[in-house]
Design a protein around this motif. Structure first.
Motif, PDB file in Angstrom:
ATOM      1  N   ILE A  55      15.111 -13.565 -10.268  1.00  0.00           N
ATOM      2  CA  ILE A  55      13.888 -13.317  -9.497  1.00  0.00           C
ATOM      3  C   ILE A  55      13.008 -14.568  -9.513  1.00  0.00           C
ATOM      4  N   VAL A  56      12.859 -15.208 -10.684  1.00  0.00           N
ATOM      5  CA  VAL A  56      12.069 -16.438 -10.800  1.00  0.00           C
ATOM      6  C   VAL A  56      12.660 -17.523  -9.899  1.00  0.00           C
ATOM      7  N   MET A  57      13.994 -17.662  -9.903  1.00  0.00           N
ATOM      8  CA  MET A  57      14.653 -18.666  -9.061  1.00  0.00           C
ATOM      9  C   MET A  57      14.400 -18.407  -7.581  1.00  0.00           C
ATOM     10  N   VAL A  58      14.548 -17.153  -7.157  1.00  0.00           N
ATOM     11  CA  VAL A  58      14.361 -16.806  -5.747  1.00  0.00           C
ATOM     12  C   VAL A  58      12.913 -17.068  -5.339  1.00  0.00           C
ATOM     13  N   LYS A  59      11.965 -16.644  -6.181  1.00  0.00           N
ATOM     14  CA  LYS A  59      10.545 -16.878  -5.873  1.00  0.00           C
ATOM     15  C   LYS A  59      10.258 -18.370  -5.763  1.00  0.00           C
ATOM     16  N   ALA A  60      10.815 -19.168  -6.671  1.00  0.00           N
ATOM     17  CA  ALA A  60      10.602 -20.619  -6.649  1.00  0.00           C
ATOM     18  C   ALA A  60      11.173 -21.227  -5.362  1.00  0.00           C
ATOM     19  N   ALA A  61      12.359 -20.784  -4.976  1.00  0.00           N
ATOM     20  CA  ALA A  61      13.019 -21.315  -3.770  1.00  0.00           C
ATOM     21  C   ALA A  61      12.236 -20.980  -2.506  1.00  0.00           C
ATOM     22  N   LEU A  62      11.582 -19.815  -2.486  1.00  0.00           N
ATOM     23  CA  LEU A  62      10.925 -19.320  -1.275  1.00  0.00           C
ATOM     24  C   LEU A  62       9.424 -19.589  -1.240  1.00  0.00           C
ATOM     25  N   MET A  63       8.925 -20.317  -2.226  1.00  0.00           N
ATOM     26  CA  MET A  63       7.491 -20.561  -2.365  1.00  0.00           C
ATOM     27  C   MET A  63       6.805 -21.000  -1.071  1.00  0.00           C
ATOM     28  N   GLY A  64       7.437 -21.852  -0.295  1.00  0.00           N
ATOM     29  CA  GLY A  64       6.813 -22.381   0.915  1.00  0.00           C
ATOM     30  C   GLY A  64       6.891 -21.475   2.134  1.00  0.00           C
ATOM     31  N   LEU A  65       7.563 -20.344   2.028  1.00  0.00           N
ATOM     32  CA  LEU A  65       7.753 -19.460   3.184  1.00  0.00           C
ATOM     33  C   LEU A  65       6.709 -18.349   3.226  1.00  0.00           C
ATOM     34  N   LYS A  66       6.280 -18.008   4.432  1.00  0.00           N
ATOM     35  CA  LYS A  66       5.322 -16.910   4.624  1.00  0.00           C
ATOM     36  C   LYS A  66       6.075 -15.636   5.008  1.00  0.00           C
ATOM     37  N   ASN A  67       5.421 -14.497   4.754  1.00  0.00           N
ATOM     38  CA  ASN A  67       5.938 -13.179   5.145  1.00  0.00           C
ATOM     39  C   ASN A  67       7.243 -12.810   4.449  1.00  0.00           C
ATOM     40  N   VAL A  68       7.417 -13.318   3.235  1.00  0.00           N
ATOM     41  CA  VAL A  68       8.598 -12.960   2.445  1.00  0.00           C
ATOM     42  C   VAL A  68       8.138 -12.540   1.058  1.00  0.00           C
ATOM     43  N   THR A  69       8.730 -11.439   0.565  1.00  0.00           N
ATOM     44  CA  THR A  69       8.441 -10.988  -0.794  1.00  0.00           C
ATOM     45  C   THR A  69       9.762 -10.840  -1.531  1.00  0.00           C
ATOM     46  N   VAL A  70       9.678 -10.883  -2.856  1.00  0.00           N
ATOM     47  CA  VAL A  70      10.870 -10.798  -3.694  1.00  0.00           C
ATOM     48  C   VAL A  70      10.703  -9.618  -4.645  1.00  0.00           C
ATOM     49  N   VAL A  71      11.713  -8.779  -4.699  1.00  0.00           N
ATOM     50  CA  VAL A  71      11.700  -7.640  -5.622  1.00  0.00           C
ATOM     51  C   VAL A  71      13.045  -7.561  -6.341  1.00  0.00           C
ATOM     52  N   GLY A  72      13.024  -7.011  -7.544  1.00  0.00           N
ATOM     53  CA  GLY A  72      14.264  -6.704  -8.258  1.00  0.00           C
ATOM     54  C   GLY A  72      14.569  -5.234  -8.048  1.00  0.00           C
ATOM     55  N   PHE A  73      15.859  -4.863  -8.108  1.00  0.00           N
ATOM     56  CA  PHE A  73      16.179  -3.438  -7.935  1.00  0.00           C
ATOM     57  C   PHE A  73      17.484  -3.071  -8.619  1.00  0.00           C
ATOM     58  N   ASP A  74      17.566  -1.765  -8.929  1.00  0.00           N
ATOM     59  CA  ASP A  74      18.771  -1.204  -9.531  1.00  0.00           C
ATOM     60  C   ASP A  74      18.967   0.217  -9.010  1.00  0.00           C
ATOM     61  N   ASN A  75      18.874   0.359  -7.698  1.00  0.00           N
ATOM     62  CA  ASN A  75      19.138   1.659  -7.078  1.00  0.00           C
ATOM     63  C   ASN A  75      19.878   1.413  -5.767  1.00  0.00           C
ATOM     64  N   LEU A  76      20.094   2.446  -4.999  1.00  0.00           N
ATOM     65  CA  LEU A  76      20.793   2.277  -3.726  1.00  0.00           C
ATOM     66  C   LEU A  76      19.946   1.424  -2.782  1.00  0.00           C
ATOM     67  N   THR A  77      20.594   0.515  -2.099  1.00  0.00           N
ATOM     68  CA  THR A  77      19.902  -0.380  -1.163  1.00  0.00           C
ATOM     69  C   THR A  77      19.129   0.408  -0.113  1.00  0.00           C
ATOM     70  N   VAL A  78      19.724   1.481   0.412  1.00  0.00           N
ATOM     71  CA  VAL A  78      19.037   2.262   1.455  1.00  0.00           C
ATOM     72  C   VAL A  78      17.778   2.935   0.909  1.00  0.00           C
ATOM     73  N   GLU A  79      17.801   3.338  -0.363  1.00  0.00           N
ATOM     74  CA  GLU A  79      16.606   3.931  -0.990  1.00  0.00           C
ATOM     75  C   GLU A  79      15.505   2.884  -1.115  1.00  0.00           C
ATOM     76  N   LEU A  80      15.894   1.681  -1.531  1.00  0.00           N
ATOM     77  CA  LEU A  80      14.925   0.586  -1.651  1.00  0.00           C
ATOM     78  C   LEU A  80      14.336   0.249  -0.281  1.00  0.00           C
ATOM     79  N   ALA A  81      15.198   0.207   0.733  1.00  0.00           N
ATOM     80  CA  ALA A  81      14.734  -0.088   2.096  1.00  0.00           C
ATOM     81  C   ALA A  81      13.702   0.952   2.530  1.00  0.00           C
ATOM     82  N   LYS A  82      14.037   2.227   2.351  1.00  0.00           N
ATOM     83  CA  LYS A  82      13.145   3.317   2.768  1.00  0.00           C
ATOM     84  C   LYS A  82      11.804   3.217   2.033  1.00  0.00           C
ATOM     85  N   SER A  83      11.820   2.957   0.728  1.00  0.00           N
ATOM     86  CA  SER A  83      10.577   2.894  -0.042  1.00  0.00           C
ATOM     87  C   SER A  83       9.718   1.678   0.332  1.00  0.00           C
ATOM     88  N   ASN A  84      10.319   0.705   1.026  1.00  0.00           N
ATOM     89  CA  ASN A  84       9.580  -0.484   1.478  1.00  0.00           C
ATOM     90  C   ASN A  84       9.393  -0.519   3.000  1.00  0.00           C
TER      91      ASN A  84
END
Length: 166
Positions: A55-84
Motif C-alpha cells: 500500500i505504501v509503495m502504491v501510494k508513493a507511486a501515485l502521489m502525483g495523480l489526482k482522483n485516485v485513492t488506494v485501499v487494501g482489501f481481503d474480501n471479494l472484489t465485487v463486494e469492495l466495488a459495491k461498498s465504494n
C-alpha cells in the motif's frame, strides 16, 4: 439529482507495483472520474511484500495523480466495488496468455454482481513485458529493476533491502 461519478476499481496484488500498472492507472484516469487502486492481501500468492508495504509503495507511486485513492482489501472484489460505489473493474492485459484468465474472472465477477462491468486496458508496448513476478525474480538476484518500477517504488525497495542487509 446530480450526475453520478463513474468510479472504477483496479484490483491487484501489486507485489510490487510496476510501470505497467502505473500506465494502466493513468489510462483509467482518462476514462473515469475516479480510480480506486485496491491492493489485495492475496495470502495464497505468498507475496514478497506485506500488504501495508505494498500500500505504501502504491501510494508513493501515485502521489502525483489526482482522483485516485488506494485501499487494501481481503474480501471479494465485487463486494469492495459495491461498498465504494464502483461499477467498473479495471484489468490489465499484456498478452494473449492473460486473456483467458482475465475473461474467466470478468465473467465470474459479473455473475456475482450483474451491475459490475470489467474493462480491459493494455499498457503501452514498452511496458507489455513487465510483471510483478519478473520484478520479484530480478530482485532475488539483485538485478536492476529501476526501469521496471516507478522511481518512488525503487527507492522504497532499495531502503527495505538495505534494512535487511544491516
Amino acid at each position: 439529482m446530480g450526475i453520478m461519478k463513474k468510479i472504477a476499481l483496479y484490483p491487484g496484488t501489486f507485489d510490487p507495483i510496476t510501470n505497467g500498472h502505473f500506465d494502466i492507472i493513468e489510462r483509467a484516469l482518462n476514462l473515469f472520474d475516479e480510480v480506486i487502486v485496491a491492493v489485495a492481501l492475496s495470502a495464497d500468492k505468498k507475496p514478497m511484500y506485506m500488504l501495508d508495504e505494498r500500500i505504501v509503495m502504491v501510494k508513493a507511486a501515485l502521489m502525483g495523480l489526482k482522483n485516485v485513492t488506494v485501499v487494501g482489501f481481503d474480501n471479494l472484489t465485487v463486494e469492495l466495488a459495491k461498498s465504494n460505489n464502483a461499477t467498473v473493474l479495471i484489468r490489465g492485459l499484456r498478452a494473449v496468455s492473460d486473456f483467458e484468465y482475465e475473461l474467466q474472472l470478468g465473467y465470474l465477477n459479473n455473475s456475482l454482481d450483474e451491475e459490475i462491468e470489467t474493462v480491459y486496458l493494455m499498457p503501452k508496448l514498452q511496458h507489455a513485458f513487465i510483471s510483478s513476478s519478473i520484478v520479484r525474480n530480478l530482485l532475488k538476484f539483485n538485478a536492476k529493476t529501476e526501469h521496471l518500477v516507478p522511481k518512488e517504488v525503487q527507492k522504497i525497495i532499495a531502503e527495505k533491502k538495505s534494512c535487511i542487509l544491516q
